[in-house]
Design an enzyme around this catalytic site. Sequence first.
Site, PDB file in Angstrom:
ATOM      1  CG  HIS A  46      -1.906  -1.101   1.290  1.00 12.27           C
ATOM      2  ND1 HIS A  46      -2.799  -1.369   0.264  1.00 12.27           N
ATOM      3  CD2 HIS A  46      -2.148  -2.043   2.241  1.00 12.27           C
ATOM      4  CE1 HIS A  46      -3.540  -2.420   0.590  1.00 12.27           C
ATOM      5  NE2 HIS A  46      -3.157  -2.845   1.776  1.00 12.27           N
ATOM      6  CG  ASP A  87      -2.838  -8.439   1.406  1.00 12.86           C
ATOM      7  OD1 ASP A  87      -2.073  -8.706   2.337  1.00 12.86           O
ATOM      8  OD2 ASP A  87      -3.840  -7.695   1.527  1.00 12.86           O
ATOM      9  CG  ASP A 121      -4.878  -9.773   4.348  1.00 11.13           C
ATOM     10  OD1 ASP A 121      -4.594 -10.428   3.315  1.00 11.13           O
ATOM     11  OD2 ASP A 121      -4.716  -8.541   4.433  1.00 11.13           O
ATOM     12  CG  HIS A 179      -6.732  -5.357   2.219  1.00  8.40           C
ATOM     13  ND1 HIS A 179      -6.113  -6.063   3.233  1.00  8.40           N
ATOM     14  CD2 HIS A 179      -7.963  -5.016   2.680  1.00  8.40           C
ATOM     15  CE1 HIS A 179      -6.936  -6.135   4.279  1.00  8.40           C
ATOM     16  NE2 HIS A 179      -8.062  -5.517   3.970  1.00  8.40           N
TER      17      HIS A 179
HETATM   18 ZN   LIG Z   1      -4.188  -6.981   3.327  1.00 16.67          ZN
END
Ligand SMILES: [Zn+2]
Length: 369
Positions: free
Chosen positions: A145, A182, A270, A184
């Site tokens: 990120h 991931d 996650d 996200h």
């Molecule tokens: Zn994540």
Amino acid sequence: MLGESSAKYILKGRSRMAKTAVLYTPKYLNHDPGPTHPESPKRLEAVMEELNHSGLLEAGECSLIEPKRASIDDLKLVHEPDYIQLVEGYCASGGGLLDLGDTTVSPRSFETARLAVGGALEAVNLVMNKRFENAFALVRPPGHHAGPYYAMGFCLFNNIAIAATHLLKGLNTNRILIVDIDAHHGNATQEIFYDTNRVLYISLHQDPTEFPGTGFIDETGKGDGLGYTVNIPFPFRINDQAYLKAVNQIVVPIIQQYRPQIILVSLGFDGHYTDPIASLSLSASCYLETFSNMLNLASQFCTGKLVAVLEGGYSLDYIGKMAAAIVAKMAGVSYALRDKAPAVSGQVRKQAENVIKEVRTVQSSFWDL
Ligand SMILES: [Zn+2]
């Protein structure tokens, strides 16, 4: 102390070629975002405890290697000098919140983040120099990120993007694949390579509307990079079936056509159904099957060259087992992990089918699907 017990496995030199390098240092525990923060040092403690307990590090096919910290010039491969100074300054003055969300630093976070970048860099160097077939950088803080001038989502520096940019400087490295599994979307990794065809970025993730706000189907790259960004945004709570269908019908055929020279995996755990902050419902078995596909593709196209870099994964009950299962898979040794995800509703299944159909339609203008 777990950090000390794991340190005995760290090799300064090796007498025998192992297949898999595991990059780790107990110093990764020094980044402390606070006692209630999900991105806790306990995550890597759990991983090392399971790696030690399982005997995987003594099996002969894995070597644990302590990485060096990245130089400031390495960070500048992706990040603006002002941003690097900002992170350093925050840490030097005691730490605090680095963004408007939940990316917190402590006095030793800058050094730890440099070591995380160093872990990803050393992993790709070891694999490109053929010292190991594959490598897993077990780092924190995570990276996908973090953009050129911003911290976000627990990430300070973009470990995998710096490693890929470092590879792009090498002679004849023109087709790097980053697969982001991931939960996200890796907003910053996408942003950094959005206009190049030298990096293909493929991400499977949960609905990104709330966070990070990018990763929708129609984000496909621009300029020379048009067609080299692939986003598969699933509805919340999908489980293995839809995920693996997307892997088999979209991800694998695109990779076969791209023919990567190395595969980098942004590996966040996650997406697991027990994760306390993300919203997918995948089993550990789904992760292993997806990862096996990547290992097979690496064998097929790039003599096995694959580097995994740890991103998220906040379930302390599962992160250790899942990371150990991945290391075992990479090294080609056995590790038993049985896991079954909860059932998914018919409505979610239908939404997931529609996403897969739509991604296939959009990506068909670039790839044979
Ligand atoms: Zn994540």
